[in-house]
Design a protein around this motif. Structure first.
Motif, mmCIF file in Angstrom:
data_model
loop_
_atom_site.group_PDB
_atom_site.id
_atom_site.type_symbol
_atom_site.label_atom_id
_atom_site.label_comp_id
_atom_site.label_asym_id
_atom_site.label_seq_id
_atom_site.Cartn_x
_atom_site.Cartn_y
_atom_site.Cartn_z
ATOM 1 N N ALA A 141 40.161 42.464 19.443
ATOM 2 C CA ALA A 141 39.793 41.197 20.085
ATOM 3 C C ALA A 141 38.643 40.538 19.323
ATOM 4 O O ALA A 141 38.687 39.342 19.021
ATOM 5 C CB ALA A 141 39.403 41.437 21.536
ATOM 6 N N GLN A 142 37.622 41.334 18.994
ATOM 7 C CA GLN A 142 36.464 40.772 18.297
ATOM 8 C C GLN A 142 36.852 40.248 16.915
ATOM 9 O O GLN A 142 36.342 39.220 16.458
ATOM 10 C CB GLN A 142 35.352 41.823 18.184
ATOM 11 N N SER A 143 37.775 40.964 16.241
ATOM 12 C CA SER A 143 38.192 40.498 14.912
ATOM 13 C C SER A 143 38.968 39.182 15.028
ATOM 14 O O SER A 143 38.843 38.305 14.179
ATOM 15 C CB SER A 143 39.009 41.574 14.196
ATOM 16 N N LEU A 144 39.733 39.040 16.103
ATOM 17 C CA LEU A 144 40.465 37.781 16.309
ATOM 18 C C LEU A 144 39.504 36.629 16.626
ATOM 19 O O LEU A 144 39.688 35.501 16.150
ATOM 20 C CB LEU A 144 41.478 37.941 17.446
ATOM 21 N N VAL A 145 38.468 36.939 17.411
ATOM 22 C CA VAL A 145 37.465 35.919 17.730
ATOM 23 C C VAL A 145 36.827 35.414 16.431
ATOM 24 O O VAL A 145 36.628 34.207 16.236
ATOM 25 C CB VAL A 145 36.395 36.504 18.681
ATOM 26 N N ASP A 146 36.547 36.349 15.507
ATOM 27 C CA ASP A 146 35.983 35.949 14.213
ATOM 28 C C ASP A 146 37.003 35.158 13.399
ATOM 29 O O ASP A 146 36.676 34.135 12.800
ATOM 30 C CB ASP A 146 35.538 37.192 13.426
ATOM 31 N N ASP A 147 38.251 35.639 13.380
ATOM 32 C CA ASP A 147 39.303 34.943 12.626
ATOM 33 C C ASP A 147 39.433 33.486 13.063
ATOM 34 O O ASP A 147 39.599 32.590 12.247
ATOM 35 C CB ASP A 147 40.662 35.632 12.844
ATOM 36 N N PHE A 148 39.391 33.286 14.371
ATOM 37 C CA PHE A 148 39.609 31.934 14.904
ATOM 38 C C PHE A 148 38.305 31.148 15.041
ATOM 39 O O PHE A 148 38.315 30.026 15.561
ATOM 40 C CB PHE A 148 40.303 32.006 16.267
ATOM 41 N N ASN A 149 37.187 31.755 14.619
ATOM 42 C CA ASN A 149 35.876 31.089 14.743
ATOM 43 C C ASN A 149 35.586 30.654 16.168
ATOM 44 O O ASN A 149 35.115 29.544 16.422
ATOM 45 C CB ASN A 149 35.802 29.860 13.834
ATOM 46 N N LEU A 150 35.898 31.517 17.122
ATOM 47 C CA LEU A 150 35.654 31.165 18.525
ATOM 48 C C LEU A 150 34.180 31.372 18.869
ATOM 49 O O LEU A 150 33.619 32.428 18.582
ATOM 50 C CB LEU A 150 36.507 32.057 19.436
#
Lengths: 231, 292
Positions: free
Chosen positions: B111-120
């Motif tokens: 989840a955290q890596s996706l948050v970084d990927d999407f710049n959330l």
């Protein structure tokens, strides 16, 4: 039970909204009352009672409405069942009412110990609401919270389930029923009997018993209504 | 056992029939494309499976059980929808915290890596996120939940092309490592054509097609060539569409095309080529409506 506790977190994860705001507003209300009564120092004894305490009940009702109108649709979207959501919300309500009851009682004691914050202010020790027994005092503060939260939740569920028309239809039906009841009572000259009945009710019945009973009925009604509600 | 089994599934809202006698099953570890026009009944179908709404008639099983108000079954499902509402005061981090508590297979690191990927922005109020960022948050929850059955209902409204590609890449990679059943409902059919293993096509509440996408690709073909020969070649097949420019005709055909058929077409001077999944879906949907 674990699932219910996890779902209960939906209400407390934004703890600022859930917990800080009601008390911040209460303390602002207290401060305002303090300043007002400080400035009118010649106020007659026994006249320094205020209704500022009601703010926490109003804020609590708003939180209960938001729980249904906003948190419920989110919970459903996260795969939570209506039953679990409702039980978790009821758990939060009851816990909160007891906690607030205790905190208000502590403030009640502080008010008593400092002779009304030094100026004879009756903010927490409001006449009639002030009872002598500690446990009873907590119940006196908590029961109306349960009452207002569960009734608000019930109305909010009707709104989510049936929309604006459903809400207004409910209000209209309620006014109609109580209006007819009032007309019947007037016609039969029963008002005297009703006032007599109210005046003979014990203080604790009116402050704790009846609010808790209505809260329980509203809680069961809410449970029944939410089971078929789609957000 | 099927992940989802529906038989004669029907849902009416007043006098509108949103789903009409739909039967199908979803099997373990596959990516499904749930396709169809607006109002075809896609969202209604997903709402029924995820217990958001009640069935009017027919049988519906989720992991072998009735889905409505079924805690144990619903905990194994995640349903990401474009219309998801978030409570006021909730920040991105709060949504992730709650998703972590409510989905048993939640992977916080992912989840955290996706948050970084999407710049959330973790500390931003969810209600103040842009359309695209709201979608990115939904995608993050849907992927990191790693539910046995994952629904994405138009998950990428407002997501730019790069973010969509990121979503497809992450989905495929995570699906390879943690196989599960994924249902993608979308209008961007060409974009997801390579992901989808099986197509369910709904039209006006009816299930129009339930087939592996590979099979569909071999079954719907464009035949282009001189009018006379093409029409003769098409005579034994279902013609979904026909357009003529001078003496040249192009027909979209549905049927089986074995090697002998392909050779025959070539000899006749007919150019036979498979249509895209999107074209196949459009032609099949339009053909059905024309028949009516």
């Amino acid at each position: 039970m674990n699932r219910i506790l996890a779902v209960a977190r939906l209400h407390t994860v934004v703890w600022w909204n859930q917990f800080i705001w009601p008390w911040l507003i209460l303390f602002i209300s207290l401060s305002a009352n303090y300043l007002i009564f400080l400035s009118i120092d010649e106020a007659a004894p026994g006249k320094t009672s205020t209704g500022g305490l009601s703010s926490i009940y109003i804020v609590s009702a708003i939180a209960a409405a938001i729980a249904i109108s906003q948190i419920f649709p989110f919970a459903l979207g996260m795969g939570v069942t209506r039953r679990t959501f409702y039980l978790a919300t009821a758990l939060v309500n009851v816990t909160q009412a007891l906690l607030y009851g205790v905190l208000l009682y502590i403030l009640n004691l502080i008010e008593g110990g400092t002779d009304g914050f030094g100026i004879g202010l009756h903010f927490f020790r409001v006449p009639y609401v002030d009872v002598s027994n500690g446990l009873l005092q907590i119940a006196v503060y908590a029961a109306p919270l349960l009452f207002i939260n569960f009734v608000t939740m019930f109305v909010a569920i009707l709104f989510v389930r049936f929309g604006t028309n459903g809400l207004f239809a409910t209000v209209a039906a309620t006014i109609l029923i109580f209006g007819l009841l009032a007309a019947l009572i007037s016609w039969q000259n029963w008002w005297g009997d009703i006032w007599h009945w109210l005046s003979t009710q014990h203080q604790i019945s009116l402050l704790v018993g009846w609010p808790a009973l209505v809260a329980a009925v509203a809680a069961l009604g809410g449970m029944a209504a939410i089971r078929r509600t789609n957000a | 056992m099927s992940v989802v089994a529906a038989a004669g599934l029907t849902k009416r809202f007043g006098d509108v029939t949103a789903l009409d006698d739909v039967s199908f099953s979803l099997e373990e570890n596959a990516i499904y494309g749930l396709l169809g026009r607006n109002g075809a009944g896609k969202t209604t179908l997903m709402q029924l499976i995820t217990g958001q709404n009640t069935v009017t008639s027919g049988e519906l099983r989720l992991f072998g059980e009735h889905p409505f108000e079924n805690e144990q079954a619903l905990m194994r499902v995640v349903f990401i929808k474009e219309s998801q509402k978030y409570p006021s005061g909730y920040k991105v981090k709060h949504v992730l915290t709650m998703a972590g508590r409510l989905f048993p297979n939640w992977d916080e690191e992912f989840a955290q890596s996706l948050v970084d990927d999407f710049n959330l922005p973790r500390n931003r109020d969810v209600r103040k996120l842009s359309r695209g960022m709201t979608s990115a948050l939904g995608v993050t929850v849907g992927l990191a939940a790693r539910a046995e059955l994952t629904f994405f209902d138009e998950p990428y409204l407002g997501l730019d092309a790069v973010a969509r590609q990121l979503f497809y890449d992450r989905l495929l990679a995570d699906y390879a490592a943690h196989p599960r059943t994924v249902v993608l409902s979308t209008h961007l059919i060409d974009e997801v054509a390579d992901l989808i293993e099986h197509v369910l096509l709904l039209d006006k509440g009816k299930l129009l097609l339930d087939a592996p996408s590979e099979e569909l690709r071999g079954e719907v073909m464009d035949a282009t060539g001189p009018a006379a020969v093409v029409d003769e070649f098409a005579a034994s097949r279902l013609v979904l569409h026909r357009e003529q420019l001078g003496g040249t005709v192009r027909v979209t055909l549905r049927g089986s095309f074995d090697n002998a058929e392909r050779l025959k077409a070539k000899k006749l001077g007919i150019d036979l080529e498979p249509v895209s999944l999107q074209q196949a879906v459009v032609r099949l949907t339009m053909e059905r409506n024309a028949v009516r």
